[in-house]
Design a protein around this motif. Structure first.
Motif, PDB file in Angstrom:
ATOM      1  N   GLU A 109      60.080 -28.793 -18.336  1.00 50.43           N
ATOM      2  CA  GLU A 109      61.514 -29.067 -18.357  1.00 50.43           C
ATOM      3  C   GLU A 109      62.203 -28.096 -17.400  1.00 50.43           C
ATOM      4  O   GLU A 109      62.190 -26.880 -17.617  1.00 50.43           O
ATOM      5  N   TYR A 110      62.776 -28.636 -16.356  1.00 51.17           N
ATOM      6  CA  TYR A 110      63.485 -27.803 -15.373  1.00 51.17           C
ATOM      7  C   TYR A 110      64.964 -27.740 -15.732  1.00 51.17           C
ATOM      8  O   TYR A 110      65.620 -28.769 -15.888  1.00 51.17           O
ATOM      9  N   ASP A 111      65.495 -26.530 -15.891  1.00 51.74           N
ATOM     10  CA  ASP A 111      66.918 -26.380 -16.201  1.00 51.74           C
ATOM     11  C   ASP A 111      67.591 -25.348 -15.302  1.00 51.74           C
ATOM     12  O   ASP A 111      68.585 -24.723 -15.683  1.00 51.74           O
ATOM     13  N   GLY A 112      67.044 -25.165 -14.108  1.00 52.74           N
ATOM     14  CA  GLY A 112      67.631 -24.227 -13.154  1.00 52.74           C
ATOM     15  C   GLY A 112      68.953 -24.728 -12.601  1.00 52.74           C
ATOM     16  O   GLY A 112      69.322 -25.892 -12.762  1.00 52.74           O
ATOM     17  N   VAL A 113      69.670 -23.855 -11.916  1.00 48.56           N
ATOM     18  CA  VAL A 113      70.965 -24.200 -11.341  1.00 48.56           C
ATOM     19  C   VAL A 113      70.791 -25.097 -10.112  1.00 48.56           C
ATOM     20  O   VAL A 113      71.480 -26.094  -9.946  1.00 48.56           O
ATOM     21  N   ALA A 114      69.843 -24.732  -9.243  1.00 48.88           N
ATOM     22  CA  ALA A 114      69.606 -25.519  -8.024  1.00 48.88           C
ATOM     23  C   ALA A 114      68.958 -26.853  -8.380  1.00 48.88           C
ATOM     24  O   ALA A 114      68.203 -26.957  -9.347  1.00 48.88           O
ATOM     25  N   ILE A 115      69.258 -27.884  -7.591  1.00 50.62           N
ATOM     26  CA  ILE A 115      68.628 -29.190  -7.776  1.00 50.62           C
ATOM     27  C   ILE A 115      67.462 -29.284  -6.795  1.00 50.62           C
ATOM     28  O   ILE A 115      67.668 -29.335  -5.589  1.00 50.62           O
ATOM     29  N   ARG A 136      54.444 -34.865 -18.512  1.00 54.95           N
ATOM     30  CA  ARG A 136      55.862 -35.225 -18.587  1.00 54.95           C
ATOM     31  C   ARG A 136      56.691 -34.194 -17.849  1.00 54.95           C
ATOM     32  O   ARG A 136      56.474 -32.993 -18.007  1.00 54.95           O
ATOM     33  N   VAL A 137      57.628 -34.685 -17.034  1.00 57.68           N
ATOM     34  CA  VAL A 137      58.559 -33.815 -16.304  1.00 57.68           C
ATOM     35  C   VAL A 137      59.969 -34.248 -16.632  1.00 57.68           C
ATOM     36  O   VAL A 137      60.308 -35.431 -16.528  1.00 57.68           O
ATOM     37  N   ARG A 138      60.788 -33.283 -17.040  1.00 58.83           N
ATOM     38  CA  ARG A 138      62.193 -33.568 -17.317  1.00 58.83           C
ATOM     39  C   ARG A 138      63.042 -32.651 -16.451  1.00 58.83           C
ATOM     40  O   ARG A 138      62.903 -31.430 -16.521  1.00 58.83           O
ATOM     41  N   ASN A 139      63.906 -33.243 -15.653  1.00 59.32           N
ATOM     42  CA  ASN A 139      64.806 -32.470 -14.813  1.00 59.32           C
ATOM     43  C   ASN A 139      66.178 -32.461 -15.486  1.00 59.32           C
ATOM     44  O   ASN A 139      66.997 -33.352 -15.268  1.00 59.32           O
ATOM     45  N   CYS A 140      66.393 -31.482 -16.344  1.00 60.15           N
ATOM     46  CA  CYS A 140      67.637 -31.402 -17.111  1.00 60.15           C
ATOM     47  C   CYS A 140      68.837 -31.185 -16.193  1.00 60.15           C
ATOM     48  O   CYS A 140      69.946 -31.609 -16.506  1.00 60.15           O
ATOM     49  N   HIS A 145      74.056 -32.558 -13.875  1.00 57.16           N
ATOM     50  CA  HIS A 145      74.852 -32.657 -12.653  1.00 57.16           C
ATOM     51  C   HIS A 145      75.459 -34.045 -12.508  1.00 57.16           C
ATOM     52  O   HIS A 145      76.584 -34.203 -12.038  1.00 57.16           O
ATOM     53  N   ALA A 146      74.714 -35.059 -12.919  1.00 57.36           N
ATOM     54  CA  ALA A 146      75.207 -36.427 -12.817  1.00 57.36           C
ATOM     55  C   ALA A 146      76.377 -36.672 -13.767  1.00 57.36           C
ATOM     56  O   ALA A 146      77.225 -37.525 -13.523  1.00 57.36           O
ATOM     57  N   LEU A 147      76.447 -35.905 -14.855  1.00 57.08           N
ATOM     58  CA  LEU A 147      77.504 -36.103 -15.837  1.00 57.08           C
ATOM     59  C   LEU A 147      78.690 -35.170 -15.655  1.00 57.08           C
ATOM     60  O   LEU A 147      79.799 -35.483 -16.080  1.00 57.08           O
ATOM     61  N   GLU A 148      78.475 -34.018 -15.030  1.00 57.37           N
ATOM     62  CA  GLU A 148      79.508 -32.985 -15.050  1.00 57.37           C
ATOM     63  C   GLU A 148      80.786 -33.369 -14.320  1.00 57.37           C
ATOM     64  O   GLU A 148      81.862 -32.845 -14.621  1.00 57.37           O
ATOM     65  N   ALA A 149      80.699 -34.282 -13.361  1.00 56.35           N
ATOM     66  CA  ALA A 149      81.899 -34.684 -12.634  1.00 56.35           C
ATOM     67  C   ALA A 149      82.712 -35.724 -13.403  1.00 56.35           C
ATOM     68  O   ALA A 149      83.776 -36.121 -12.960  1.00 56.35           O
ATOM     69  N   PHE A 150      82.207 -36.155 -14.558  1.00 56.31           N
ATOM     70  CA  PHE A 150      82.891 -37.200 -15.314  1.00 56.31           C
ATOM     71  C   PHE A 150      83.373 -36.631 -16.647  1.00 56.31           C
ATOM     72  O   PHE A 150      83.558 -35.428 -16.789  1.00 56.31           O
ATOM     73  N   PRO A 152      83.637 -34.867 -19.905  1.00 54.14           N
ATOM     74  CA  PRO A 152      82.747 -33.868 -20.519  1.00 54.14           C
ATOM     75  C   PRO A 152      82.201 -34.290 -21.872  1.00 54.14           C
ATOM     76  O   PRO A 152      81.245 -33.705 -22.363  1.00 54.14           O
ATOM     77  N   GLU A 153      82.810 -35.316 -22.481  1.00 61.23           N
ATOM     78  CA  GLU A 153      82.322 -35.788 -23.772  1.00 61.23           C
ATOM     79  C   GLU A 153      81.192 -36.804 -23.633  1.00 61.23           C
ATOM     80  O   GLU A 153      80.594 -37.220 -24.609  1.00 61.23           O
ATOM     81  N   GLU A 154      80.903 -37.222 -22.393  1.00 65.03           N
ATOM     82  CA  GLU A 154      79.875 -38.229 -22.166  1.00 65.03           C
ATOM     83  C   GLU A 154      78.483 -37.673 -22.442  1.00 65.03           C
ATOM     84  O   GLU A 154      78.225 -36.492 -22.263  1.00 65.03           O
ATOM     85  N   THR A 155      77.600 -38.572 -22.839  1.00 68.01           N
ATOM     86  CA  THR A 155      76.181 -38.244 -22.975  1.00 68.01           C
ATOM     87  C   THR A 155      75.380 -39.348 -22.307  1.00 68.01           C
ATOM     88  O   THR A 155      75.896 -40.437 -22.035  1.00 68.01           O
ATOM     89  N   LEU A 156      74.099 -39.074 -22.056  1.00 64.90           N
ATOM     90  CA  LEU A 156      73.245 -40.096 -21.442  1.00 64.90           C
ATOM     91  C   LEU A 156      73.100 -41.328 -22.327  1.00 64.90           C
ATOM     92  O   LEU A 156      72.901 -42.438 -21.830  1.00 64.90           O
ATOM     93  N   ARG A 157      73.187 -41.135 -23.626  1.00 64.19           N
ATOM     94  CA  ARG A 157      73.041 -42.276 -24.544  1.00 64.19           C
ATOM     95  C   ARG A 157      74.127 -43.323 -24.320  1.00 64.19           C
ATOM     96  O   ARG A 157      73.928 -44.498 -24.612  1.00 64.19           O
ATOM     97  N   GLY A 158      75.278 -42.894 -23.819  1.00 66.63           N
ATOM     98  CA  GLY A 158      76.379 -43.808 -23.624  1.00 66.63           C
ATOM     99  C   GLY A 158      76.359 -44.532 -22.289  1.00 66.63           C
ATOM    100  O   GLY A 158      77.254 -45.330 -22.005  1.00 66.63           O
TER     101      GLY A 158
END
Length: 200
Positions: A109-115, A136-140, A145-150, A152-158
């Motif tokens: 699981e990658y959770d670093g700042v850089a993409i 398994r690889v998860r790029n958190c 990053h994909a959600l932060e510009a929208f 803040p209450e959003e989640t991937l489930r939505g």
């Protein structure tokens, strides 16, 4: 506790039972401190979240009216490890595991700042020629990053799969001219996955 299990008292099992073996929960455990009422647990790790948990089975013996219950630890037949952090943390952890030499299945699981540009390729290069296998690889960071510009209450489930992909293209600043082709290819892959899943 799972669901409403915590509301069920151990007294629902009458004393007429010498031993009560319960199922479904992955972790072996006794109920209400009673050794004769147990969740047997899964004998093998079912997910990477259980990688560090010890598994066991219970040996119950009856002799001359006496009952003995002995937990027996299940050997680890396949080592599982979960590695999480930024690139430096992950690389250091993989180096340690590779040096250890044990055949290991990994979740990273990658959770670093850089993409990172191509996380899977970079991980494959780090583990090439070792006894490590990344399942398994998860790029958190990409998801965040994909959600932060929208909202803040959003989640991937939505979000549906296509919207998540569109936001990843935006997050990686993919040129407009390339997005249509990538989106078409993505839709074809998604459809193939759905068809394959439906045929099982």
């Amino acid at each position: 506790y799972i669901g409403s299990l915590g509301r069920m008292p151990a007294t629902i099992f009458p004393d007429v039972f010498d031993y009560v073996a319960l199922g479904h929960l992955h972790q072996p455990q006794v109920v209400a401190g009673r050794e004769d009422i147990r969740y047997s647990g899964a004998p093998l790790a079912m997910t990477f979240a259980e990688a560090s948990r010890r598994k066991s089975v219970a040996l119950i013996e009856y002799r001359d009216g006496e009952k003995t219950i002995q937990p027996l630890e299940v050997p680890i037949f396949q080592r599982l490890e979960r590695v999480r952090g930024d690139w430096e943390t992950i690389a250091a952890a993989l180096a340690r595991l590779a040096e250890d030499g044990a055949a290991t299945w990994l979740e990273v699981e990658y959770d670093g700042v850089a993409i990172p540009g191509d996380l899977r390729r970079d991980l494959a290069e780090l583990t090439a020629g070792t006894s490590l296998e990344i399942l398994r690889v998860r790029n958190c960071r990409v998801a965040a990053h994909a959600l932060e510009a929208f909202d803040p209450e959003e989640t991937l489930r939505g979000l549906d799969e296509e919207e998540v992909f569109r936001r990843c293209l935006e997050a990686h600043q993919v040129a407009e001219g390339e997005r249509t082709e990538l989106l078409t290819a993505y839709r074809e892959l998604l459809e193939a996955v759905r068809e394959n899943a439906g045929g099982r």
